[in-house]
Scaffold this motif. Structure first.
Motif, PDB file in Angstrom:
ATOM      1  N   TYR A 178       4.461  -1.221  10.003  1.00 26.73           N
ATOM      2  CA  TYR A 178       3.118  -0.828   9.598  1.00 26.73           C
ATOM      3  C   TYR A 178       2.055  -1.892   9.813  1.00 26.73           C
ATOM      4  N   ARG A 217       0.833  -1.215   0.000  1.00 29.91           N
ATOM      5  CA  ARG A 217       0.000   0.000   0.000  1.00 29.91           C
ATOM      6  C   ARG A 217       0.863   1.259   0.000  1.00 29.91           C
ATOM      7  N   LEU A 218       1.868   1.285   0.839  1.00 29.04           N
ATOM      8  CA  LEU A 218       2.735   2.462   0.950  1.00 29.04           C
ATOM      9  C   LEU A 218       3.514   2.731  -0.334  1.00 29.04           C
ATOM     10  N   LEU A 219       3.909   1.656  -1.035  1.00 32.54           N
ATOM     11  CA  LEU A 219       4.740   1.806  -2.236  1.00 32.54           C
ATOM     12  C   LEU A 219       3.917   1.765  -3.528  1.00 32.54           C
ATOM     13  N   GLU A 220       2.585   1.707  -3.376  1.00 35.49           N
ATOM     14  CA  GLU A 220       1.676   1.729  -4.536  1.00 35.49           C
ATOM     15  C   GLU A 220       1.937   0.541  -5.470  1.00 35.49           C
ATOM     16  N   ARG A 272      10.783   8.032   0.960  1.00 30.62           N
ATOM     17  CA  ARG A 272       9.684   8.898   1.399  1.00 30.62           C
ATOM     18  C   ARG A 272       8.675   8.122   2.246  1.00 30.62           C
ATOM     19  N   ALA A 273       8.351   6.896   1.814  1.00 36.64           N
ATOM     20  CA  ALA A 273       7.323   6.121   2.498  1.00 36.64           C
ATOM     21  C   ALA A 273       7.771   5.620   3.863  1.00 36.64           C
ATOM     22  N   ARG A 323      10.989   6.657  -3.648  1.00 36.53           N
ATOM     23  CA  ARG A 323       9.652   6.369  -3.118  1.00 36.53           C
ATOM     24  C   ARG A 323       9.747   5.609  -1.792  1.00 36.53           C
TER      25      ARG A 323
END
Length: 252
Positions: free
Chosen positions: A226, A114-117, A152-153, A149
């Motif tokens: 997470y 989810r965090l990394l799409e 950032r995540a 990415r």
């Protein structure tokens, strides 16, 4: 909520009976019968236990608990201090390891996707209890873009080992949070463009180079914050418990 009722609720949600693990899952150290205040965190370190004491918690819910296979059995030294602190303060310790990694909604792998799409497509091992996953980015990225990415995540710059063609775009990707670096060969066998794990071993560098695959080591702790956080948020939302997530800094 009664402590045994909470264990039953967590077991129903995470189904620990479906997977072999390296430690017991569920209630590991029994404390107060009635639970109202819960602290969640990645690892039941002394620092996290002390925060639970400070917050007058009745329960500590973690991903990395105690009683791992192969560890010394005597309750002494660091291990003894941790358990004495829990018992002295009547705090229940609940630990869920692999069941929390693989849960399709609240698990570490699901949360990292989810965090990394990443769109999840299945398990690398070919069954629902696979601890390594594979999927597809919504838009292809370069290795540098995916590294940014991840940074950032997770608020942690990953170690990136690029293939010979460093400009090779990444669309298909495998991942396993925590110590999942040895799934890199399975990812390459699937023809994936990249693989992400938490930890890296010395051998992983050579595997990534020789398998010609982008590899990212994003940190054991950083990739496993997470799931336990999401589990605590579910408990608070669905079962009206007072839940606080505490992140104890860990650079590995």
């Amino acid at each position: 909520m009664n402590n045994l009722q909470l264990e039953k609720l967590l077991n129903e949600k995470l189904s620990p009976q479906l997977i072999k693990d390296y430690s017991p899952n569920g209630l590991q150290v029994e404390g107060a019968t009635e639970i109202n205040v819960v602290v969640t965190g990645v690892t039941a370190s002394q620092a996290l236990i002390d925060k639970a004491v400070e917050l007058n918690a009745d329960a500590l819910l973690v991903h990395h608990g105690y009683f791992w296979k192969g560890e010394p059995e005597p309750i002494r030294g660091m291990k003894g201090k941790r358990i004495r602190t829990l018992i002295k303060n009547d705090i229940n310790l609940f630990g869920y390891h692999l069941p929390l990694d693989i849960h399709p909604e609240l698990g570490n792998n699901a949360e990292l996707a989810r965090l990394l799409e990443i769109e999840v497509e299945g398990g690398l091992e070919g069954h629902p209890q696979s601890v390594a996953m594979f999927g597809r980015l919504k838009q292809p990225l370069t290795g540098a873009q995916l590294a940014e990415r991840i940074n950032r995540a997770l608020d942690r710059a990953p170690l990136h080992i690029a293939p010979d063609n460093a400009d090779k775009l990444i669309e298909t990707i495998g991942w396993c949070t925590g110590g999942g670096q040895d799934y890199i060969e399975l990812a390459a066998q699937h023809g994936l463009d990249a693989f992400i794990s938490g930890e890296i071993s010395e051998r992983t560098t050579y595997s990534a180079r020789e398998l010609d695959i982008h590899y990212f080591a994003a940190g054991h702790h950083a990739t496993e914050r997470y799931g336990i956080k999401a589990l605590g948020e579910w408990l608070a939302a669905e079962h009206d418990l007072d839940v606080t997530f505490i992140d104890i800094d860990n650079l590995v």
